[in-house]
Design a protein around this motif. Structure first.
Motif, PDB file in Angstrom:
ATOM      1  N   SER A  65       0.832  -1.204   0.000  1.00  0.00           N
ATOM      2  CA  SER A  65       0.000   0.000   0.000  1.00  0.00           C
ATOM      3  C   SER A  65       0.871   1.261   0.000  1.00  0.00           C
ATOM      4  N   GLY A  66       1.938   1.230   0.790  1.00  0.00           N
ATOM      5  CA  GLY A  66       2.848   2.374   0.827  1.00  0.00           C
ATOM      6  C   GLY A  66       3.579   2.542  -0.493  1.00  0.00           C
ATOM      7  N   ARG A  67       3.919   1.418  -1.129  1.00  0.00           N
ATOM      8  CA  ARG A  67       4.620   1.474  -2.414  1.00  0.00           C
ATOM      9  C   ARG A  67       3.715   2.076  -3.497  1.00  0.00           C
ATOM     10  N   LEU A  68       2.433   1.683  -3.492  1.00  0.00           N
ATOM     11  CA  LEU A  68       1.492   2.225  -4.466  1.00  0.00           C
ATOM     12  C   LEU A  68       1.311   3.731  -4.274  1.00  0.00           C
ATOM     13  N   LEU A  69       1.236   4.156  -3.019  1.00  0.00           N
ATOM     14  CA  LEU A  69       1.104   5.580  -2.736  1.00  0.00           C
ATOM     15  C   LEU A  69       2.348   6.341  -3.182  1.00  0.00           C
ATOM     16  N   ALA A  70       3.529   5.779  -2.906  1.00  0.00           N
ATOM     17  CA  ALA A  70       4.776   6.420  -3.313  1.00  0.00           C
ATOM     18  C   ALA A  70       4.857   6.533  -4.837  1.00  0.00           C
ATOM     19  N   ALA A 107      11.462   2.901 -11.093  1.00  0.00           N
ATOM     20  CA  ALA A 107      12.008   1.785 -10.332  1.00  0.00           C
ATOM     21  C   ALA A 107      13.232   2.204  -9.532  1.00  0.00           C
ATOM     22  N   GLU A 108      14.115   2.973 -10.169  1.00  0.00           N
ATOM     23  CA  GLU A 108      15.324   3.434  -9.474  1.00  0.00           C
ATOM     24  C   GLU A 108      14.965   4.361  -8.317  1.00  0.00           C
ATOM     25  N   GLU A 109      13.994   5.235  -8.536  1.00  0.00           N
ATOM     26  CA  GLU A 109      13.589   6.187  -7.493  1.00  0.00           C
ATOM     27  C   GLU A 109      12.972   5.479  -6.292  1.00  0.00           C
ATOM     28  N   LEU A 110      12.188   4.437  -6.555  1.00  0.00           N
ATOM     29  CA  LEU A 110      11.462   3.750  -5.484  1.00  0.00           C
ATOM     30  C   LEU A 110      12.208   2.547  -4.919  1.00  0.00           C
ATOM     31  N   GLY A 111      13.305   2.182  -5.567  1.00  0.00           N
ATOM     32  CA  GLY A 111      14.078   1.040  -5.082  1.00  0.00           C
ATOM     33  C   GLY A 111      13.403  -0.292  -5.326  1.00  0.00           C
ATOM     34  N   ILE A 112      12.719  -0.406  -6.468  1.00  0.00           N
ATOM     35  CA  ILE A 112      12.047  -1.652  -6.838  1.00  0.00           C
ATOM     36  C   ILE A 112      12.435  -1.998  -8.267  1.00  0.00           C
ATOM     37  N   SER A 113      11.959  -3.115  -8.766  1.00  0.00           N
ATOM     38  CA  SER A 113      12.297  -3.525 -10.126  1.00  0.00           C
ATOM     39  C   SER A 113      11.310  -2.935 -11.122  1.00  0.00           C
ATOM     40  N   PRO A 114      11.725  -2.758 -12.390  1.00  0.00           N
ATOM     41  CA  PRO A 114      10.794  -2.285 -13.417  1.00  0.00           C
ATOM     42  C   PRO A 114       9.572  -3.198 -13.540  1.00  0.00           C
ATOM     43  N   ARG A 115       9.766  -4.504 -13.367  1.00  0.00           N
ATOM     44  CA  ARG A 115       8.630  -5.425 -13.450  1.00  0.00           C
ATOM     45  C   ARG A 115       7.592  -5.103 -12.381  1.00  0.00           C
ATOM     46  N   THR A 116       8.064  -4.764 -11.170  1.00  0.00           N
ATOM     47  CA  THR A 116       7.143  -4.396 -10.095  1.00  0.00           C
ATOM     48  C   THR A 116       6.412  -3.098 -10.443  1.00  0.00           C
ATOM     49  N   VAL A 117       7.123  -2.159 -11.066  1.00  0.00           N
ATOM     50  CA  VAL A 117       6.488  -0.917 -11.493  1.00  0.00           C
ATOM     51  C   VAL A 117       5.351  -1.217 -12.458  1.00  0.00           C
ATOM     52  N   TYR A 118       5.590  -2.095 -13.442  1.00  0.00           N
ATOM     53  CA  TYR A 118       4.551  -2.437 -14.411  1.00  0.00           C
ATOM     54  C   TYR A 118       3.331  -3.023 -13.701  1.00  0.00           C
ATOM     55  N   ARG A 119       3.575  -3.932 -12.743  1.00  0.00           N
ATOM     56  CA  ARG A 119       2.463  -4.559 -12.022  1.00  0.00           C
ATOM     57  C   ARG A 119       1.695  -3.521 -11.211  1.00  0.00           C
ATOM     58  N   ASP A 120       2.447  -2.631 -10.541  1.00  0.00           N
ATOM     59  CA  ASP A 120       1.787  -1.627  -9.705  1.00  0.00           C
ATOM     60  C   ASP A 120       1.008  -0.613 -10.549  1.00  0.00           C
ATOM     61  N   ILE A 121       1.548  -0.252 -11.703  1.00  0.00           N
ATOM     62  CA  ILE A 121       0.825   0.648 -12.603  1.00  0.00           C
ATOM     63  C   ILE A 121      -0.495   0.012 -13.022  1.00  0.00           C
ATOM     64  N   ALA A 122      -0.441  -1.264 -13.375  1.00  0.00           N
ATOM     65  CA  ALA A 122      -1.658  -1.987 -13.785  1.00  0.00           C
ATOM     66  C   ALA A 122      -2.672  -2.027 -12.647  1.00  0.00           C
ATOM     67  N   THR A 123      -2.190  -2.235 -11.423  1.00  0.00           N
ATOM     68  CA  THR A 123      -3.081  -2.261 -10.263  1.00  0.00           C
ATOM     69  C   THR A 123      -3.750  -0.907 -10.059  1.00  0.00           C
ATOM     70  N   LEU A 124      -2.973   0.159 -10.146  1.00  0.00           N
ATOM     71  CA  LEU A 124      -3.519   1.496  -9.953  1.00  0.00           C
ATOM     72  C   LEU A 124      -4.537   1.854 -11.032  1.00  0.00           C
ATOM     73  N   ILE A 125      -4.253   1.491 -12.268  1.00  0.00           N
ATOM     74  CA  ILE A 125      -5.195   1.755 -13.358  1.00  0.00           C
ATOM     75  C   ILE A 125      -6.494   0.986 -13.126  1.00  0.00           C
ATOM     76  N   ALA A 126      -6.373  -0.255 -12.668  1.00  0.00           N
ATOM     77  CA  ALA A 126      -7.561  -1.081 -12.398  1.00  0.00           C
ATOM     78  C   ALA A 126      -8.408  -0.482 -11.276  1.00  0.00           C
ATOM     79  N   GLN A 127      -7.756   0.251 -10.380  1.00  0.00           N
ATOM     80  CA  GLN A 127      -8.471   0.879  -9.269  1.00  0.00           C
ATOM     81  C   GLN A 127      -9.002   2.264  -9.613  1.00  0.00           C
ATOM     82  N   GLY A 128      -8.776   2.700 -10.869  1.00  0.00           N
ATOM     83  CA  GLY A 128      -9.347   3.960 -11.323  1.00  0.00           C
ATOM     84  C   GLY A 128      -8.393   5.128 -11.428  1.00  0.00           C
ATOM     85  N   ALA A 129      -7.119   4.914 -11.158  1.00  0.00           N
ATOM     86  CA  ALA A 129      -6.165   6.018 -11.275  1.00  0.00           C
ATOM     87  C   ALA A 129      -6.004   6.405 -12.751  1.00  0.00           C
ATOM     88  N   PRO A 130      -6.088   7.694 -13.093  1.00  0.00           N
ATOM     89  CA  PRO A 130      -6.012   8.139 -14.491  1.00  0.00           C
ATOM     90  C   PRO A 130      -4.567   8.207 -15.004  1.00  0.00           C
TER      91      PRO A 130
END
Length: 223
Positions: free
Chosen positions: A4-9, A27-50
């Motif tokens: 949840s904190g990662r999605l908010l960040a 990914a570099e800014e948040l200290g995660i992998s690009p693959r995780t960024v792709y997954r989190d972006i998809a999650t946020l879009i599914a939740q209605g983030a524009p």
């Protein structure tokens, strides 16, 4: 970092940018992998983030998306409270009232622990006499991009009448200063607000947009 904190960040990181940003940069800014960024972006879009964009091009958050104040962390809450208290302490009556109202609105939606931290904050701003009525007129002229007539006394107490194109107000430790294009001098000038006897916003619009004047003024400060 919890998901949840990662999605908010991630949302905050997108919100700070006006242009598309790559998954690798995020990914570099948040200290995660690009693959995780792709997954989190998809999650946020599914939740209605524009969020717009795609892999290999970059992502951007459409303008107008709002994150409620209750999402502010402790440092962000301190920054907001300090800024609003400065406005309340250094502004004219209308600006001070607006700052107090904004403080109350933010405090009302913070979680209980943060409400207590905000109310008991060790960040205190001393009240300042401010510039009173001149500041009110100057803010109006700035907002509406109108010319401003000043009755001004220089450091030798010589009184002059000026018509200026207001650019910005600088709040310094001991004084407030108006930066403006002066029609009399055909150049940028700085006017201390405590030396302005009267300030009147005129009906005439400034011949040039304030953002253009601001860019020129900033360029001169860098020379």
């Amino acid at each position: 970092m919890a998901r949840s904190g990662r999605l908010l960040a991630l949302m905050q990181s997108l919100r700070r940018r006006r242009r598309p940003v790559s998954a690798a940069t995020l990914a570099e800014e948040l200290g995660i992998s690009p693959r995780t960024v792709y997954r989190d972006i998809a999650t946020l879009i599914a939740q209605g983030a524009p969020i717009e964009g795609e892999a290999g091009i970059g992502y951007v958050l459409r303008a107008g998306f709002f994150l409620p104040p209750l999402m502010f962390d402790a440092e962000e809450t301190d920054a907001l409270m300090l800024g609003l208290r400065l406005a309340a302490g250094r502004g004219d009556a209308a600006l001070a009232e607006a700052a107090e109202n904004a403080l109350a609105k933010i405090a009302a939606v913070l979680p209980s622990p943060q409400q207590e931290a905000a109310e008991d904050s060790g960040l205190v701003v001393a009240r300042h006499s401010g510039a009173g009525a001149p500041l009110t007129a100057i803010r109006q002229a700035l907002r509406e991009e109108r010319k401003l007539r000043l009755s001004y006394s220089d450091k030798k107490a010589s009184a002059t009448e000026r018509v200026v194109w207001p650019v910005l107000i600088g709040f310094f430790e001991a004084s407030e200063v108006l930066a403006a294009w002066c029609e009399l001098r055909s150049d940028f000038r700085h006017f201390r607000l405590d030396r302005i006897a009267t300030a009147t916003a005129l009906p005439e619009r400034m011949p040039r947009r304030r953002r253009v004047l601001l860019a020129e003024w900033r360029a001169l400060q860098e020379d």
